[in-house]
Design an enzyme around this catalytic site. Structure first.
Site, short mmCIF file in Angstrom:
data_model
loop_
_atom_site.label_atom_id
_atom_site.label_comp_id
_atom_site.label_asym_id
_atom_site.label_seq_id
_atom_site.Cartn_x
_atom_site.Cartn_y
_atom_site.Cartn_z
N ASP A 258 3.22 41.55 -32.24
CA ASP A 258 3.70 41.94 -30.90
C ASP A 258 2.79 43.05 -30.35
O ASP A 258 2.54 44.06 -31.01
CB ASP A 258 5.15 42.46 -31.02
CG ASP A 258 5.78 42.69 -29.67
OD1 ASP A 258 6.63 41.87 -29.27
OD2 ASP A 258 5.41 43.68 -29.00
N ASN B 253 0.39 46.64 -18.41
CA ASN B 253 0.52 45.89 -17.15
C ASN B 253 0.70 46.84 -15.96
O ASN B 253 0.07 46.67 -14.91
CB ASN B 253 1.73 44.95 -17.21
CG ASN B 253 1.38 43.58 -17.76
OD1 ASN B 253 0.28 43.10 -17.59
ND2 ASN B 253 2.33 42.98 -18.42
N ASP C 228 -3.25 39.61 -18.40
CA ASP C 228 -3.48 38.22 -18.84
C ASP C 228 -4.77 38.13 -19.66
O ASP C 228 -4.81 37.47 -20.71
CB ASP C 228 -3.61 37.29 -17.62
CG ASP C 228 -2.26 36.97 -17.01
OD1 ASP C 228 -1.23 37.40 -17.58
OD2 ASP C 228 -2.23 36.31 -15.96
N GLU D 41 4.38 38.58 -24.87
CA GLU D 41 3.27 39.32 -25.52
C GLU D 41 3.49 39.29 -27.03
O GLU D 41 3.07 40.17 -27.74
CB GLU D 41 3.13 40.75 -24.99
CG GLU D 41 4.38 41.38 -24.42
CD GLU D 41 5.44 41.69 -25.47
OE1 GLU D 41 6.30 40.80 -25.67
OE2 GLU D 41 5.41 42.78 -26.08
N1 LIG Z 1 0.15 40.08 -17.85
C1 LIG Z 1 1.14 39.47 -18.49
N2 LIG Z 1 2.19 40.17 -18.92
C2 LIG Z 1 3.16 39.53 -19.58
C3 LIG Z 1 3.11 38.15 -19.84
N3 LIG Z 1 4.23 37.81 -20.54
C4 LIG Z 1 4.95 38.92 -20.71
N4 LIG Z 1 4.31 39.98 -20.13
C5 LIG Z 1 4.75 41.37 -20.06
O1 LIG Z 1 4.90 41.92 -21.34
C6 LIG Z 1 5.73 43.08 -21.20
C7 LIG Z 1 6.64 43.19 -22.38
O2 LIG Z 1 7.35 44.36 -22.28
P1 LIG Z 1 8.35 44.89 -23.37
O3 LIG Z 1 9.15 43.75 -23.92
O4 LIG Z 1 9.12 46.02 -22.78
O5 LIG Z 1 7.47 45.36 -24.56
P2 LIG Z 1 6.33 46.46 -24.64
O6 LIG Z 1 6.09 47.16 -23.37
O7 LIG Z 1 5.13 45.79 -25.24
O8 LIG Z 1 6.91 47.48 -25.66
P3 LIG Z 1 6.98 47.38 -27.24
O9 LIG Z 1 6.98 45.94 -27.60
O10 LIG Z 1 8.26 48.05 -27.60
O11 LIG Z 1 5.80 48.11 -27.80
C8 LIG Z 1 6.48 42.94 -19.86
O12 LIG Z 1 5.98 43.89 -18.97
C9 LIG Z 1 6.10 41.54 -19.41
O13 LIG Z 1 5.98 41.45 -18.02
C10 LIG Z 1 1.99 37.42 -19.35
O14 LIG Z 1 1.87 36.21 -19.53
N5 LIG Z 1 1.03 38.11 -18.70
#
Ligand SMILES: Nc1nc2c(ncn2[C@@H]2O[C@H](COP(=O)(O)OP(=O)(O)OP(=O)(O)O)[C@@H](O)[C@H]2O)c(=O)[nH]1
Length: 317
Positions: A191, A199, A208, A235
């Site tokens: 992860d 982002n 992306d 992610e």
């Molecule tokens: N650019 C982009 N962002 C994505 C995609 N899929 C998911 N995300 C982003 O991934 C982020 C995941 O956020 P969280 O689940 O809060 O996790 P995190 O910020 O990585 O925090 P931790 O996992 O606790 O370290 C969100 O902002 C989603 O919008 C994608 O295909 N492209």
């Protein structure tokens, strides 16, 4: 020109030529072959002993052959196993020609030593010299399209990795293979850390690109072709490592952590870089009863890696 005006001349041709040829056909064999020649569908005329007596133009094109190479040969000699034996026996044992009427879907024919998928159906012609017509449907284009759609359905569009559906299908398959053979199998869930912040700071397009590079690092970290790297969620990624115990999986995961540390997510990312947390679970001696239980343990290990400060690998006990 309208379609109506286009169709008129061809009607005229049909009216002029067909009746003349039909009138000239000396006997019913000529007539049958005249009709076969005009059929778009590849067709072989076969006698009741299974010998090809006539091949129409479409059949010559399908078999990439001349009439000489098809006529006088046994129908079964063009068919791949198990159909070759099946039809050889059918013709050898025939009594009632009606018994030979048969449709076979998804059989293979040998064309220049290449197996080509076809549907074949045999129809009985109750003419003066009774015969059978073997008509073929070339399935190559259809198979290629199915393969393309299958590939699309299993692939994550952004990263090109296996998607969640393919991950679960493969997990089930590898789980069965490994547990049956009493081989270990490990799962690593990967992860990206603080990806929301990434982002928010650099934008989704850069996000992306970052995910694409993480996916590339996962693919590169796989030790062999039996292993799978998949995009599990937004992610979140996962590795399936058949034949590997927890210690071996941890070595792969640590290698992946180093690869990801090398990723340059563009100038914007600067030196802060991207890190990942990883949770591992390994099935070795029957401690997990199902692949779902193994996955749950890997997820719990990931949760602990996050809780313990991220950018680390945690192996489930
Ligand atoms: N650019 C982009 N962002 C994505 C995609 N899929 C998911 N995300 C982003 O991934 C982020 C995941 O956020 P969280 O689940 O809060 O996790 P995190 O910020 O990585 O925090 P931790 O996992 O606790 O370290 C969100 O902002 C989603 O919008 C994608 O295909 N492209």
């Amino acid at each position: 020109m309208s379609s109506q005006s286009n169709s008129k001349p061809s009607i005229a041709v049909v009216e002029d030529v067909i009746p003349t040829e039909i009138a000239q056909a000396a006997n019913e064999v000529d007539l049958l072959q005249l009709l076969l020649e005009r059929l778009q569908q590849p067709t072989l005329q076969v006698d009741l002993q299974g010998t090809v007596v006539y091949a129409n133009k479409a059949a010559l094109s399908l078999f990439a052959a001349t009439a000489d190479t098809l006529v006088s040969k046994q129908l079964h000699s063009f068919l791949a196993a198990p159909w070759s034996t099946f039809y050889r026996n059918c013709f050898a044992q025939y009594g009632d020609p009606q018994a030979l009427i048969h449709s076979a879907s998804e059989m293979m024919i040998d064309i220049n030593e290449t197996a080509v998928p076809v549907n074949m159906s045999l129809s009985f012609m109750p003419v003066k010299q009774p015969c059978l017509l073997a008509t073929f449907q070339d399935l190559r284009a259809q198979k290629a399209e199915i393969q393309r759609l299958h590939q699309l359905a299993c692939t994550d569009a952004l990263t090109g990795l296996a998607n969640r559906r393919a991950f679960f299908d493969t997990l089930q398959k590898l789980w069965e293979q490994c547990t049956t053979a009493r081989d270990p199998v490990s799962i690593v869930i990967v992860d990206v850390d603080h990806f929301k912040l990434f982002n928010d700071r650099f934008g989704h397009i850069q996000g992306d690109r970052c995910l694409q590079q993480v996916a590339y690092a996962l693919q590169q970290a796989l030790p062999d072709d039996n292993c799978l790297a998949a995009r599990y969620g937004g992610e979140e990624f996962a590795l399936i490592l058949p034949g590997m115990n927890g210690i071996q999986a941890k070595t792969i995961a640590e290698g992946l952590r180093e690869r990801i540390a090398q990723i340059n997510c563009g100038e914007l990312a600067g030196k802060s870089g991207i890190t990942v947390s990883q949770g591992i679970a390994a099935e070795v001696n029957g401690q997990f009863r199902t692949p779902e239980a193994l996955l749950f343990a890997a997820d719990t290990a990931l949760y602990r890696a996050k809780k313990d400060g991220r950018d680390r690998v945690n192996l489930s006990n």
